[in-house]
Write a protein that holds these residues in place. Structure first.
Motif, PDB file in Angstrom:
ATOM      1  N   ASP A   1       3.049   2.335   2.353  1.00 59.49           N
ATOM      2  CA  ASP A   1       3.408   3.166   3.512  1.00 59.49           C
ATOM      3  C   ASP A   1       3.045   4.638   3.243  1.00 59.49           C
TER       4      ASP A   1
ATOM      5  N   ASP B   1       2.832   9.641  -2.641  1.00 63.13           N
ATOM      6  CA  ASP B   1       2.727   8.892  -3.901  1.00 63.13           C
ATOM      7  C   ASP B   1       2.013   7.560  -3.688  1.00 63.13           C
ATOM      8  N   ASP B   2       2.101   6.993  -2.480  1.00 66.00           N
ATOM      9  CA  ASP B   2       1.308   5.805  -2.165  1.00 66.00           C
ATOM     10  C   ASP B   2      -0.179   6.149  -2.276  1.00 66.00           C
TER      11      ASP B   2
ATOM     12  N   ASN C   1       7.771   5.311   5.165  1.00 65.35           N
ATOM     13  CA  ASN C   1       7.756   6.772   5.088  1.00 65.35           C
ATOM     14  C   ASN C   1       7.523   7.398   6.460  1.00 65.35           C
TER      15      ASN C   1
ATOM     16  N   ILE D   1       4.629  -1.097  -2.639  1.00 62.09           N
ATOM     17  CA  ILE D   1       5.141   0.257  -2.887  1.00 62.09           C
ATOM     18  C   ILE D   1       5.724   0.892  -1.622  1.00 62.09           C
ATOM     19  N   GLY D   2       6.106   0.028  -0.696  1.00 67.94           N
ATOM     20  CA  GLY D   2       6.863   0.455   0.482  1.00 67.94           C
ATOM     21  C   GLY D   2       7.986  -0.553   0.671  1.00 67.94           C
TER      22      GLY D   2
ATOM     23  N   ASN E   1      12.955   2.315  -0.553  1.00 66.30           N
ATOM     24  CA  ASN E   1      12.182   1.110  -0.186  1.00 66.30           C
ATOM     25  C   ASN E   1      13.066  -0.125  -0.056  1.00 66.30           C
TER      26      ASN E   1
ATOM     27  N   ASP F   1       5.300   5.791  -6.815  1.00 68.65           N
ATOM     28  CA  ASP F   1       4.401   4.649  -6.578  1.00 68.65           C
ATOM     29  C   ASP F   1       3.295   4.495  -7.632  1.00 68.65           C
TER      30      ASP F   1
HETATM   31 CA    CA Z   1       5.775   4.294  -0.842  1.00 66.01          CA
END
Ligand code: CA
Ligand code: BDR
Length: 322
Positions: A16, A20-21, A45, A131-132, A172, A246
């Motif tokens: 998302d 950092d993603d 996010n 990572i979301g 998350n 992330d």
């Molecule tokens: Ca994320």
């Protein structure tokens, strides 16, 4: 000279973006042992539309028009969407640096359909990096349990023994606790980069200047992402640097030697009044030792990271791009 061909590991990044993603995607792009089969998006996010645009812009920035971006869930499995990024990531979800216009369009199939296609067609097992909020991955596990045997491992940024959205919960997992519960209880190998480790994986102001000083376009771009993203870490959280949540999930995959970990049981609280979305992490194995309960050691829980080495490897990866 005969070059030995490196065997690449196929991964799907479900995300998302998010500063950092974006950095996690770039690190994966820079890793010679990884092949990103797809980037799939989930509301978190920011709205699904915004984070999907951001995913495309990040890949455009890295000139990787070949990686499909497919849209996933607009909202959690059963709850209302709580947008996580207004304060941290800003209105677009990726405020700060100037982003290129979209260099390509989103895939015409959904994230779920793309997962199915990739898993069905791949001879090798595929690794997921979530990572979301874990909505998309949970949906896959619920609707196509027959495809589980095509999944190698699931790397997650989420949870921890501390929180950052509520005192008990990381964002998350808080955003879609039911989805997280499905993933943690899937019996697939889980590698968890929670807040315990991600808050130790920070970059200081001085270090960010070294990154900027590397001079290539991507390093400068990432330094600008960090300029924006770090404000929240300094001003609200009072941390010593910018927290690279992330990217830890990618680092755990490509540089496992940088981490200290323990294999243990992790489950997710979905009903708690104060603790919704808390990951309950049994590093001491209390459930077994005190009550004889045979709980699965379902998760490799990352406890610690060699911060300086982590930063060095991250900078090296950013320097190698473009
Ligand atoms: Ca994320
Ligand atoms: C997580 O929430 C988001 O803000 C970040 O992108 C990261 O995935 C940290 O709690």
């Amino acid at each position: 000279i005969m070059m030995q061909e490196i065997k690449k590991r196929g991964i799907i990044i479900d995300c998302d973006p998010g500063h950092d993603d974006a950095m996690a995607i770039l690190w994966a792009l820079a890793s010679p042992n990884l092949e990103i089969k797809a980037v799939t998006t989930v509301a978190g996010n920011q709205t699904l539309e915004k984070v999907s645009n951001n995913a495309i812009r990040v890949l455009t920035k890295a000139k990787r028009y070949d990686i499909p971006v497919a849209l996933g869930a607009k909202e959690p499995l059963i709850r209302k969407l709580v947008i996580g990024g207004e304060l941290v990531h800003g209105d677009s979800g990726l405020e700060g640096p100037v982003l290129p216009q979209n260099g390509f369009s989103v895939s015409d199939v959904s994230a779920l359909k793309l997962f199915e296609k990739i898993l069905e067609e791949s001879e090798e097992k595929i690794t997921f990096v979530g990572i979301g909020p874990l909505t998309n991955i949970a949906q896959l596990l619920i609707t196509r349990p027959d495809l589980k045997n095509k999944i190698e491992e699931i790397y997650i940024m989420g949870g921890g023994t501390i929180g950052n959205w509520t005192p008990a919960a990381e964002y998350n997992i808080f955003a879609d606790p039911e989805a997280a519960k499905v993933v943690f209880n899937s019996k697939l190998p889980i590698i968890m980069a929670g807040l315990d480790v991600t808050q130790k994986a920070y970059i200081t102001r001085e270090e960010n200047e070294i990154l900027r000083g590397q001079g290539n376009e991507i390093s400068v771009f990432v330094a600008e992402l960090i300029d924006y993203f770090s404000r929240y870490h300094y001003e609200v959280e009072g941390f010593p640097g910018c927290t690279l949540h992330d990217p830890c999930a990618i680092a755990a995959l490509v540089h496992p030697e940088l981490f200290e970990s323990v294999q243990c049981n992790v489950d997710v609280e979905v009903t708690g009044e104060l603790t919704r979305g808390m990951t309950v992490v049994d590093t001491i194995d209390y459930q077994k030792k005190l009550f004889g309960l045979e709980v699965a050691h379902n998760t490799k829980f990352l406890k610690n990271v060699h911060r300086e080495e982590f930063v060095k490897e991250f900078f090296k990866a950013m320097k190698s791009l473009d």
